[in-house]
Design an enzyme around this catalytic site. Sequence first.
Site, PDB file in Angstrom:
ATOM      1  N   CYS A 112       2.745  -3.040  -6.406  1.00 37.67           N
ATOM      2  CA  CYS A 112       4.020  -3.511  -6.637  1.00 37.67           C
ATOM      3  C   CYS A 112       4.246  -4.888  -6.997  1.00 37.67           C
ATOM      4  O   CYS A 112       3.615  -5.182  -7.765  1.00 37.67           O
ATOM      5  CB  CYS A 112       5.075  -3.048  -5.640  1.00 37.67           C
ATOM      6  N   HIS A 207       3.782   2.659  -4.905  1.00 37.36           N
ATOM      7  CA  HIS A 207       3.598   2.242  -3.419  1.00 37.36           C
ATOM      8  C   HIS A 207       2.716   3.406  -2.890  1.00 37.36           C
ATOM      9  O   HIS A 207       3.067   4.457  -2.231  1.00 37.36           O
ATOM     10  CB  HIS A 207       4.967   2.006  -2.312  1.00 37.36           C
ATOM     11  N   GLU A 209       0.916   3.697  -0.236  1.00 38.55           N
ATOM     12  CA  GLU A 209       1.045   3.690   1.076  1.00 38.55           C
ATOM     13  C   GLU A 209       1.843   4.730   1.645  1.00 38.55           C
ATOM     14  O   GLU A 209       1.745   5.292   2.788  1.00 38.55           O
ATOM     15  CB  GLU A 209       1.053   2.527   1.643  1.00 38.55           C
TER      16      GLU A 209
END
Length: 229
Positions: A112, A207, A209
């Site tokens: 990002c 993202h 994660e």
Amino acid sequence: MKKVIVGITGNEKELPPMSGLTYVAVVKDLAEGVKAAGGLPIVIPIGTPEMAKDYVQMIDKLILSGGQHVSPQFYGEEQSVNSDDYLLERDQFELALIKEALKQEKPIFAVCRGMQLLNVALGGSLKQDVKHHWQPQLEGTSHDLQVRPNSRVSQLFAEGSQINSFHHQSIKDLAPVLKVTARDPRDGTIEAVEGRGRLPILAVQWHPEFLCRDCDSNRQLFDYLVHQL
């Protein structure tokens, strides 16, 4: 067998708000993604540019995490959005980390804001305000992915893979040493880049994660970072 040490850039957050207590902050899921892939995550707190060389010498690979906008002074523009979501010290420090990682030939994975800063560090620029790229809920996805064949991203993500979206800025002019490997098919926004030739760089606008617990492709992205990048 020695574990791969992955440095993750830390942010600073006042917790709770208005308390006067500032913490070094990294989304736990980033560290968990590295650990699940067999790596050893280490959080790098914001420091001075002079500290970058020693930090990079300690690690095998670098993750540039998400967070604030990148200050437009680093790509030769005036601020054109009404926002105070900037942290100059972080920009300066992470730019120094990028320079050292390239000098020391340490692979870089960027997420990002990290992708945006990396593009700026390598000579690119940013769109300071993009619309319709912030989904309402933290969980889940908001659009699909248009993937460039025969790229690193295409080894992990199929055409039409679903990703999330949490950004107000995006890449405008691409740095010369990078190439685009995925886009948002709705408007062409750059969603992934990698280094040209053998330059060990991989960066994504979404993202991963937040998705890796429920998505094999995003889990494999961390595995790729730890073992192949």
